[in-house]
Design an enzyme around this catalytic site. Structure first.
Site, PDB file in Angstrom:
ATOM      1  N   GLU A 295       3.288   1.043  -6.422  1.00  0.00           N
ATOM      2  CA  GLU A 295       3.980  -0.080  -5.796  1.00  0.00           C
ATOM      3  C   GLU A 295       5.466   0.238  -5.838  1.00  0.00           C
ATOM      4  OE1 GLU A 295       2.193  -2.167  -4.244  1.00  0.00           O
ATOM      5  OE2 GLU A 295       0.300  -1.518  -5.158  1.00  0.00           O
TER       6      GLU A 295
ATOM      7  N   HIS B 164      -2.797  -4.755  -3.996  1.00  0.00           N
ATOM      8  CA  HIS B 164      -1.363  -4.489  -4.088  1.00  0.00           C
ATOM      9  C   HIS B 164      -0.848  -4.496  -5.524  1.00  0.00           C
ATOM     10  CE1 HIS B 164      -0.988  -4.214   0.187  1.00  0.00           C
ATOM     11  NE2 HIS B 164      -1.375  -5.470   0.380  1.00  0.00           N
TER      12      HIS B 164
END
Length: 715
Positions: A560, A696
């Site tokens: 990320e 995510h």
């Protein structure tokens, strides 16, 4: 942040160039050049400012309404002064086609619209069609263009000023970025120069030498812009007729003639051979002639030429060609010289086929896993060692000093005259080293003294000295000295072609040229490897055989970040799931402090906040752990170039080189599961019911990607 440049910097650099020409290059000037300088010196500052601005522009035609600059308070008056001095002029009837080609499509249409032209002008017409119609119409009605002429001036920089720039820079370019004033490019930080080098010297000894190099450089640009057979034939005639004065001109002329031969050989073989015959002492041209004559049946002629080469070879690589060709074609040997070298020095290695895209890295990993020390060296090792050993003789205490701050590659190496002109200095330097430590200290001293100084031989980086130290401490000193001396004598021949890897086993060092199935040993490699072997180095050829390693470890990675790969964005989280034989052998994740704020839309996407990463380690603090976990495995990710590119960028910022084989599950999914509407991780997870519980977040996405990989491998 855009770098601010001082007012009138174009003028300052214009004057700097003119001063250089007046003080250093008077012996390289013709009467038209001197007349130009006299006219420039008689201009007012405003006139000089305008001329400098015009010459900084690329187009041959310049619209007067675009000549508006802060430092020129009265542009029309400055232009009138330049016209009065005959330094600029408006286009005229002889140049109307040039003007029409310069105009935009809307302007051309508006220019033709008032007239009854047949066939009628169509708004859908292309610019080329409009130019053709306008050219045909105004051929007999050029008076209609007279008002337009006054709106433009001819940029005649190529008449004189381009020659001045060439004398200073030593090259010509028609690309947008390189066309810009070199001084401005330097000040903007877009051109690397030798800092603190204030000396400026003429780069040519005679007018004939300067003129030949300048004209041949113009022909080089013309070759790049040529489009038709006629263009190439016309250019070939011009290049053949142009006398080449000096080594640089001869080399450039030969290169151009070889390129023209390649363009024309299929349409006019007889003419293309006359092009080759115009080459001067060109090994490549001689080789092409012999091969083609042999192919056409002129075998006795070819044999005679080959024997002449062996009796009196111009270059080593030409000798290797002649020896090899005679052996294979006339003595009916079953193996060529290249084949013989492969057989004598070859070792067969089985390498995982995952390295098909980077076979050298595969062999590197193969030896590393055996506990050996391996460096990817190729040409960089020898060029950096050579530069560090002879820095003083090449850049400082040299009779062929750099002409100015823009010269990065030593002149003595361009002309292959280094040993010829500085043999006593080179021999004295070589004699000063009585042990390997003496040589190593000399290299370290130069590295410390000149670190980060721009040069045309190698790129400075933090790991530059590691392979050099291994080479020096594990090679016999006389062997190293001999090869370094050979490089001073034949640098252009020995600057490349070096083996891919340097391998250290204990204190035994050898070089390895890696060849995947179908790869061939090139001539320059043969020349260089032969030289290394003759000097005393151990050189092997690693012939690779591919196999699929059942014990591969797949490191499935997800990261990320604060944004896209472009720009200054950083990693905020890393997740890693490792698979072997289809089973998870390790899971690892960590938040990473990006050392910058996380944008709100990224927070909403990932759930990772500034507070969460505040006390997290920086990437530099976890890089060693990450690289150790990834070592010897395959890097896998969904859209792999994003994750791989970010980690490589972060590693470089932390002072580590990052390179490993990679696999993309997007690409593999398209192959394995053709026909799906979407190959995003979210949609694939829904389609195959993968375990994606926290999309995510790095470890969750890595886990889902690992499950996807297992499905792919079952297909």
């Amino acid at each position: 942040m855009k770098k601010e440049l001082p007012a009138k910097y174009y003028l300052a650099h214009f004057k700097e160039l003119i001063t250089f020409i007046e003080t250093q290059c008077t012996h390289l000037l013709e009467s038209k050049h001197r007349d130009f300088i006299n006219k420039v010196n008689q201009l007012t500052e405003q006139g000089q400012c305008m001329l400098a601005r015009i010459y900084s522009r690329k187009p041959l035609l310049i619209a007067i309404n675009t000549l508006s600059y802060d430092e020129i308070t009265q542009p029309q008056q400055a232009l009138e002064e330049l016209k009065a001095a005959q330094l600029v002029a408006h286009p005229n009837d002889n140049q109307y086609n040039l003007l029409l080609a310069h105009l935009t499509k809307p302007v051309l249409f508006g220019l033709l619209a008032p007239f009854d032209i047949q066939p009628a002008i169509k708004k859908s017409a292309s610019k080329t069609q409009l130019i053709t119609q306008a050219s045909d119409f105004f051929t007999s009605k050029s008076e209609h263009l007279t008002p337009l002429y006054k709106q433009f001036i001819i940029n005649n920089r190529s008449d004189v000023y381009e020659y001045f720039e060439f004398l200073y820079i030593g090259r010509l370019s028609n690309s947008d970025i390189n066309h810009k004033n070199s001084f401005v490019m330097r000040d903007l930080g877009l051109t690397t120069t030798r800092e603190n080098y204030t000396q400026s010297l003429a780069r040519f000894d005679t007018l004939a030498q300067a003129h030949a190099n300048y004209i041949l450089n113009r022909y080089r640009l013309a070759f790049k812009n040529a489009e038709s057979e006629g263009d190439y034939q016309q250019l070939a005639t011009a290049v053949i007729e142009q006398q080449a004065v000096g080594v640089l001109a001869v080399n450039l002329k030969n290169k151009l003639l070889l390129q023209l031969h390649q363009q024309l050989k299929k349409v006019d073989s007889a003419s293309s051979f006359s092009i080759l015959e115009a080459c001067e002492d060109s090994a490549a041209a001689i080789e092409i002639q012999i091969r083609e004559q042999y192919r056409q049946g002129n075998k006795e002629w070819a044999k005679t030429q080959l024997e002449k080469i062996i009796d009196n070879p111009l270059y080593d690589d030409l000798l290797y060609f002649a020896d090899d060709f005679l052996m294979r074609k006339f003595n009916k040997q079953t193996r060529s010289r290249l084949s013989a070298m492969l057989a004598e020095t070859q070792c067969l290695l089985e390498i995982d086929e995952i390295y098909r895209g980077d076979v050298e890295q595969g062999v590197n990993e193969f030896y590393t896993q055996q506990g050996l020390t391996v460096f990817n060296t190729e040409n960089t090792l020898w060029q950096s060692l050579f530069g560090l050993v002879f820095w003083q003789a090449l850049y400082i205490d040299t009779p062929t000093a750099p002409c100015n701050e823009f010269d990065l590659f030593p002149q003595a190496l361009k002309t292959d005259s280094f040993y010829q002109t500085q043999s006593a200095q080179i021999e004295e330097l070589l004699a000063n080293w009585h042990s390997s430590n003496d040589l190593l200290k000399h290299v370290y001293k130069n590295a410390a003294s000149y670190f980060a100084h721009p040069n045309g031989l190698f790129r400075w980086h933090n790991e530059l000295l590691a392979p050099i130290e291994v080479l020096i401490l594990n090679s016999p000193l006389p062997v190293l000295k001999n090869h370094l001396k050979n490089m001073t004598m034949h640098f252009m021949q020995l600057k490349d072609g070096y083996p891919d890897l340097m391998v250290l086993n204990g204190h035994k060092l050898h070089f390895e040229e890696v060849k995947a199935p179908g790869d061939k040993l090139r001539r320059n490699q043969l020349t260089t490897i032969d030289c290394l072997k003759a000097t005393g180095f151990n050189v092997q050829i690693a012939a690779v055989k591919w196999f699929k390693n059942p014990n591969r470890i797949y490191s499935v990675v997800d990261i990320e970040t604060t944004g896209s790969l472009k720009g200054d964005n950083r990693i905020t989280e890393i997740g890693l799931v490792q698979l072997q034989h289809g089973e998870v052998i390790e899971r690892w994740s960590t938040l990473v402090n990006p050392q910058q704020r996380i944008p709100k839309f990224i927070v909403s996407l990932t759930g990772i906040t500034d507070a969460m990463v505040y006390n997290a380690p920086t990437f530099a603090e976890i890089v060693d752990t990450l690289l150790e976990k990834l070592k010897g495995s395959i890097f896998v990710a969904h859209n792999v170039n994003f994750d791989y590119g970010f980690i490589r960028k972060e590693c470089e910022m932390a002072g580590h080189r990052f390179k490993m084989p990679k696999m993309c599950t997007v690409v593999e999914s398209r192959k394995a599961f053709a026909g799906l509407k979407s190959y995003s991780l979210g949609n694939l997870s829904a389609h195959f019911n993968l375990n994606l519980t926290d999309h995510h977040r790095a470890l969750a996405d890595a886990t889902a990607t690992a499950e996807l990989l297992k499905l792919i491998q079952k297909v």
